[in-house]
Design a protein around this motif. Structure first.
Motif, PDB file in Angstrom:
ATOM      1  N   GLU A  40       0.691  -1.597  -0.170  1.00 26.95           N
ATOM      2  CA  GLU A  40       0.347  -0.328   0.091  1.00 26.95           C
ATOM      3  C   GLU A  40       0.675   1.237  -0.344  1.00 26.95           C
ATOM      4  N   THR A  41       1.674   1.339   0.514  1.00 24.85           N
ATOM      5  CA  THR A  41       2.730   2.537   0.804  1.00 24.85           C
ATOM      6  C   THR A  41       3.239   2.197   0.004  1.00 24.85           C
ATOM      7  N   ILE A  42       4.188   1.230  -1.442  1.00 25.78           N
ATOM      8  CA  ILE A  42       4.573   1.685  -2.905  1.00 25.78           C
ATOM      9  C   ILE A  42       3.462   2.041  -3.154  1.00 25.78           C
ATOM     10  N   SER A  44       1.356   3.611  -2.647  1.00 24.47           N
ATOM     11  CA  SER A  44       0.937   5.207  -2.806  1.00 24.47           C
ATOM     12  C   SER A  44       2.076   6.223  -2.815  1.00 24.47           C
ATOM     13  N   TYR A  45       3.067   6.308  -2.881  1.00 23.47           N
ATOM     14  CA  TYR A  45       4.709   6.928  -3.132  1.00 23.47           C
ATOM     15  C   TYR A  45       4.229   6.784  -5.037  1.00 23.47           C
ATOM     16  N   VAL A  46       3.295   6.070  -5.467  1.00 28.58           N
ATOM     17  CA  VAL A  46       3.470   5.481  -7.391  1.00 28.58           C
ATOM     18  C   VAL A  46       2.911   6.575  -7.714  1.00 28.58           C
ATOM     19  N   TYR A  47       1.608   6.882  -6.805  1.00 35.58           N
ATOM     20  CA  TYR A  47       0.253   8.084  -7.002  1.00 35.58           C
ATOM     21  C   TYR A  47       1.035   9.089  -6.814  1.00 35.58           C
ATOM     22  N   GLU A  48       1.618   9.121  -5.735  1.00 34.18           N
ATOM     23  CA  GLU A  48       2.494  10.502  -6.098  1.00 34.18           C
ATOM     24  C   GLU A  48       3.485  11.058  -6.838  1.00 34.18           C
ATOM     25  N   ALA A  49       4.637   9.999  -7.376  1.00 35.93           N
ATOM     26  CA  ALA A  49       4.821  10.567  -8.584  1.00 35.93           C
ATOM     27  C   ALA A  49       4.427  10.973  -9.687  1.00 35.93           C
ATOM     28  N   LYS A  52       2.762  13.885  -9.796  1.00 35.05           N
ATOM     29  CA  LYS A  52       2.871  15.849  -9.989  1.00 35.05           C
ATOM     30  C   LYS A  52       3.712  15.420 -11.530  1.00 35.05           C
ATOM     31  N   SER A  58      -3.330  10.059 -13.062  1.00 33.58           N
ATOM     32  CA  SER A  58      -3.184   9.377 -12.185  1.00 33.58           C
ATOM     33  C   SER A  58      -4.131   9.226 -11.134  1.00 33.58           C
TER      34      SER A  58
END
Length: 106
Positions: A40-42, A44-49, A52, A58
């Motif tokens: 889930e954390t990974i 989330s990081y992919v979605y945020e990147a 941007k 996204s």
């Protein structure tokens, strides 16, 4: 040679007293929820990147992740990961029991 051995022993003793075992946590003692939160954390990081770079992409990713097919697959993966994690914990307990009874003779 003798001085280096004494130095190594002193260093080991120093590190063993400065790093208490109470604060350290083995991978075998980690909570299952902590291990299941990693994907889930990974994501989330992919979605945020991606957000941007391109908000439209996204949004597409977010819509895709929220589709019923993907939700069902994620639930099945979480269920199977939990089952495997429980089996792994049981295996570790058996190995510990074997170690204490057969090898150490407790």
């Amino acid at each position: 040679m003798l001085q280096s051995r004494a130095l190594v022993i002193a260093l080991i003793l120093l590190l063993s007293t400065t790093l208490p075992e109470v604060q350290s946590k083995s991978i075998f003692e980690k909570d299952r929820r902590e291990l299941l939160a990693i994907p889930e954390t990974i994501a989330s990081y992919v979605y945020e990147a991606v957000n941007k770079v391109s908000p439209k992409v996204s949004q597409f990713l977010l819509d895709t992740v929220q589709s019923p097919t993907v939700i069902a697959a994620r639930q099945r993966i979480a269920r199977e990961a939990t089952r495997v994690s429980i089996m792994f914990e049981q295996l570790i307990e058996k190995i510990k029991n074997l170690w204490y009874t057969r090898i150490l003779g407790y």
